[in-house]
Design an enzyme around this catalytic site. Sequence first.
Site, PDB file in Angstrom:
ATOM      1  N   GLU A   1       0.809  -1.221   0.000  1.00  0.00           N
ATOM      2  CA  GLU A   1       0.000   0.000   0.000  1.00  0.00           C
ATOM      3  C   GLU A   1       0.846   1.276   0.000  1.00  0.00           C
ATOM      4  OE1 GLU A   1      -4.083  -1.559   2.123  1.00  0.00           O
ATOM      5  OE2 GLU A   1      -2.587  -0.629   3.411  1.00  0.00           O
TER       6      GLU A   1
ATOM      7  N   GLU B   1      -7.177  -7.538  -0.842  1.00  0.00           N
ATOM      8  CA  GLU B   1      -7.798  -7.362   0.470  1.00  0.00           C
ATOM      9  C   GLU B   1      -9.271  -7.012   0.302  1.00  0.00           C
ATOM     10  OE1 GLU B   1      -5.866  -4.826   3.283  1.00  0.00           O
ATOM     11  OE2 GLU B   1      -3.875  -5.729   2.967  1.00  0.00           O
TER      12      GLU B   1
END
Length: 615
Positions: free
Chosen positions: A181, A250
């Site tokens: 991320e 995710e």
Amino acid sequence: MGTGWLVVVTAALLLSLLTPAAASVAYDHKAIIINGQRRILISGSIHYPRSTPEMWPDLIQKAKNGGLDVIQTYVFWNGHEPSPDQYFFEDRYDLVRFIKLVQQAGLYVNLRIGPYICAEWNFGGFPVWLKYIPGIRFRTDNEHFKAAMEKFTAKIVSMMKAENLFEWQGGPIILSQIENEFGPPEYDQGEPAKNYVAWAAGMAVGLDTGVPWIMCKQDDAPDPVINTCNGFYCDYFYPNQPYKPTMWTEVWTSWFTGFGVPVPHRPVEDLAFSVAKFIQKGGSFVNYYMYHGGTNFGRTAGGPFIATSYDYDAPIDEFGLLRQPKWGHLRDLHRAIKLCEMALVSSDPVVTYLGNSQESHVFRSNSGDCAAFLANYDVKSYARVTFNGMHYDLPPWSISILPDCKTIVFNSARVGAQTSLMQMNWLRGFSWQSYNDDTNFNDELSFTTTGLLEQINVTRDITDYLWYTTYVDINETEGFLKGGYYPVLSVMSAGHSLNVFINGQLSGTSYGGVQDPRLTYSGNAMLRAGSNTISILSASVGLPNVGEHFETWNAGILGPVVLSDLDEGWRDLTWQKWTYQVGLKGEALNLHALTQSSEWGDVDANKPLTWYKWE
């Protein structure tokens, strides 16, 4: 030949040329390819340190029974290298054992090496000693950081190869992840951040894992690394190159729990809808974060103020029990998707609008397989649609799956799985004992210096606790206002909590919060004539796990510390001599490990700083 050679290189062929064993795992625009076959892959996150090794086989089997193909886990650097070059791969950190158990169950592994992981884990998975390397800056084009990151990443890859755990070696690992991320902070940092991303991708690919690498939430992931999506919904997501598959690393089953905030919950109807919507637009890999959340044992929770429980409202709860109907409804979803697999991996969807808020997505294979998804995006009303000459009633905010383009076998809003209700019963025959810690504790770790010191620099994160102690002399009358009130002690702290003791007695407590860990304490100090002891116990409640350059963030009392409303006006204690004690006496006694000890006694609820145990 006079006209030369015309060579067409696909992404899968490019990957095969760069990796060993002719790339038994590759990819194209439709899916991950394993041994020449495109696959729709259903994955779930289970983090090995967040459960016990005794739980692992049962968790993995329940994941398989729930329709999963893949187990995804981070690699936890600070658990594996607590001190430089001192490695630990045992007990809850036995990564190889965990992966081999996944293999024995017949499942694949997505290994997210990072080594930055976030994960609501203490310090984002970085060992605290890393921040004390001179000149280091985390997650940027910094030679000190890159050297440490490459060393650990290479160690993990080498370990996996030595144990024959990559798919081309006969093992279960089909995907690896580098970084985590980084896309959002990259936009703020400019060229050094872009250089770092390019370096990280090149470093990872150069380790020759023989499986594709991914970068989640990284729109500029360099080839051949695949960029992937994280979020509650990812149907809007497209990879940054047309020859990369659409992957969702995710799928947030809910959210983590923080101290002082409500426990999050995500209805399974919405969760199933989001996954079906992603698959119907061409997605081929979904991973539930979390499938089993588990527990932040010891001092592993990050944040600060992230709870010990990492249950995450996951399909398998914190204790390893099935959470119904979430587990069962998702199992039914996975069965329906798998019935459509041949059609899903063979073509892109043909989309037809069936109404103002309704549409069909149809997939067909060359061999005649047909699969359809019928969606109703209206959040309030049922819709009757006509598809292939047949009428279908679609609940609001739902997707129906038709593996033969005729029969609905699953609807995201219609839950057929059982609902379970857990009841906790009190176990009799157990008793509570307590130990009262020492507010005047000093050992070989104590020292005295002038001024206030930042907490993490002193403790090096071996404990959450640091005592700050100083002494104040008060003349016969100056400790009180004319009205008979005590003076006011004010303490400013970077967080996360503190307890103030005046002459050994608890005077007050203050806490930071989930959104802002900083705090200011203000309270009357019950001073007496003569010498007084002011002791402040500062506690950290998890080190930061996310943010830009959080290696620079502070904890503890940075000042000022002021006594006001004295006859003299006010007195600044900031630059007095302060005595520091690292940790609590109970920690020095290793109290948490002493099940039978004379240190434990009857419960005294009136004492501050009390340890409790139940047995």
